[in-house]
Design a protein around this motif. Structure first.
Motif, short mmCIF file in Angstrom:
data_model
loop_
_atom_site.label_atom_id
_atom_site.label_comp_id
_atom_site.label_asym_id
_atom_site.label_seq_id
_atom_site.Cartn_x
_atom_site.Cartn_y
_atom_site.Cartn_z
N ILE A 60 -14.32 -18.82 11.90
CA ILE A 60 -15.31 -18.74 12.97
C ILE A 60 -14.62 -18.58 14.31
N MET A 61 -15.41 -18.19 15.30
CA MET A 61 -14.87 -18.09 16.66
C MET A 61 -14.74 -19.49 17.23
N THR A 62 -13.56 -19.83 17.67
CA THR A 62 -13.36 -21.12 18.31
C THR A 62 -13.65 -20.99 19.80
N ILE A 63 -13.71 -22.12 20.48
CA ILE A 63 -13.94 -22.07 21.92
C ILE A 63 -12.78 -21.37 22.61
N ARG A 149 -21.11 -24.41 22.05
CA ARG A 149 -20.61 -25.53 21.25
C ARG A 149 -21.74 -26.41 20.76
N GLY A 150 -22.97 -26.08 21.08
CA GLY A 150 -24.10 -26.85 20.60
C GLY A 150 -24.51 -28.00 21.50
N TRP A 151 -23.92 -28.10 22.68
CA TRP A 151 -24.30 -29.15 23.61
C TRP A 151 -25.36 -28.61 24.54
N ASP A 152 -26.27 -29.49 24.91
CA ASP A 152 -27.32 -29.09 25.82
C ASP A 152 -27.07 -29.76 27.18
N LEU A 153 -27.02 -28.95 28.23
CA LEU A 153 -26.76 -29.49 29.57
C LEU A 153 -27.81 -30.52 29.97
N LEU A 154 -29.06 -30.32 29.55
CA LEU A 154 -30.10 -31.28 29.90
C LEU A 154 -29.84 -32.62 29.28
#
Length: 159
Positions: A60-63, A149-154
């Protein structure tokens, strides 16, 4: 995460941020502008090879891959802007040379106005590029770092 934050990200950002300085160079310094972009591109390729070598291959594509792809895209867009500005500057220089050769006063005036108009367009491109490219790059980095990365800023700000 600490490997990425302290060893990989600073060199990538340093190369990209130093490339943004070409927007403060005069348009006449074509060689310096293009060599800075090409040098930054080669440096990014070298950094990607150096930092990816010790890491295991994953499917997969990493960060890290995403950050390098973002750097390549940014450098490509800066190169396109530089090509457009250089082509416009060449057109303005052609108008000025033609203006020197012609004897007709009306034609000289028309060519002078055209050269001034082109230079005004160049100034607008350069002025907007000075803030638009860095702003878009930072916004894209935030997008890659959080949303990809699946994180939500909110969630980060409100929970």
């Amino acid at each position: 995460p600490s490997f990425f934050l302290f060893k990989v990200l600073p060199p990538i950002l340093l190369v990209i941020m130093s490339t943004f300085l070409i927007f403060f160079l005069a348009v006449e310094y074509v060689d310096a502008r293009f060599s800075t972009i090409i040098g930054a591109l080669l440096t990014e390729v070298f950094l990607q090879l150096a930092f990816s070598d010790p890491l295991p291959n994953v499917g997969i594509m990493t960060i890290l891959d995403q950050m390098f792809n973002l750097a390549y895209l940014t450098l490509f867009l800066i190169l396109v802007e530089c090509i457009i500005v250089t082509a416009k500057e060449d057109k303005a220089v052609e108008c000025e040379e033609e203006m020197k050769e012609t004897e007709d006063e009306e034609e000289k005036e028309r060519l002078e106005e055209e050269a001034e108009k082109i230079r005004a367009e160049i100034d607008v491109y350069e002025r907007y590029s000075r803030w638009a490219f860095p702003t878009c790059y930072v916004a894209a980095c935030v997008f890659v770092a959080f949303y990809m990365r699946g994180w939500d800023l909110l969630d980060i700000f409100f929970y």
